[in-house]
Write a protein that holds these residues in place. Structure first.
Motif: not given
Length: 207
Positions: A22-29, A42-53
């Motif tokens: 789920f991590c590498v497919t939903q948030d590959p950045a 960690p800083d490559a993605t918006d924090i709310e989106y990252l937490c959701g992933t």
């Protein structure tokens, strides 16, 4: 493993990972696939989106610590989902063998994991078969659906569960609502997901 970002730290426990991806497919950045060395940014993605992933990680291998103090929300209901020919997927405020386990875990029910009580995907290699759609067990509804769920792996036996719990099929149907249960983890019960003492007949060893 701990990856520090400006507003968040991402923690990874490789012993619990089942490579659900789920991590590498939903948030590959943030989660880099097939790299050597640092793979969590960690800083490559918006924090709310990252937490959701991270909250989609079924095994609980990924967790986070936010600098603003916001913690992962406690699940509103204690749920264990039966994966077809696979593990128990736990979403609950739970303790495991007396220690707080977080809110997510995948627990072995095939009996073959070398990382018991956690799943290590051995079910895929031993030909484990167990339906994710067992019959509904009739009974009264729970007065409350949350609270601490205590999961105690019995020595050479099942998972003893105490607390408010809904056991779900793979499609989300409620199989049973219980406050105590003994869940098979030897892979041999004929009344899965419940224990029928088959572990004694087959000589199951939990360690």
């Amino acid at each position: 493993e701990r990856a520090e970002g400006k507003d968040i730290a991402v923690l990874f426990n490789g012993k619990r990972c089942i490579h659900a991806r789920f991590c590498v497919t939903q948030d590959p950045a943030t989660f880099l696939a097939d790299v050597v060395g640092t793979w969590i940014i960690p800083d490559a993605t918006d924090i709310e989106y990252l937490c959701g992933t991270i909250r989609q990680c079924p095994s609980g291998a990924l967790t986070y610590e936010r600098r603003d103090g916001q913690a992962e929300p406690v699940p509103p209901a204690n749920l264990i989902t039966l994966r077809e020919n696979g593990p128990y997927a736990v979403r609950a405020d739970f303790s495991l063998d007396g220690e707080r386990g977080g809110f997510r875990a995948t627990l072995c029910r095939c009996g073959a994991s070398k990382n018991k009580p956690f799943c290590d995907k051995s079910h895929k290699y031993v030909g484990f078969e167990a339906t994710g759609e067992p019959p509904t067990k009739k009974g009264p509804k729970l007065a409350a659906r949350d609270g601490l769920l205590a999961i105690e792996p019995e020595l050479d036996g099942p998972l003893q569960v105490r607390g408010n719990l809904e056991i779900l099929s793979g499609t989300g149907r409620t199989v049973a609502a219980v406050q105590t249960a003994r869940l098979c983890r030897c892979g041999a019960s004929k009344t899965k997901p419940f224990c029928d003492e088959s572990h004694r007949k087959i000589g199951f060893r939990s360690a």
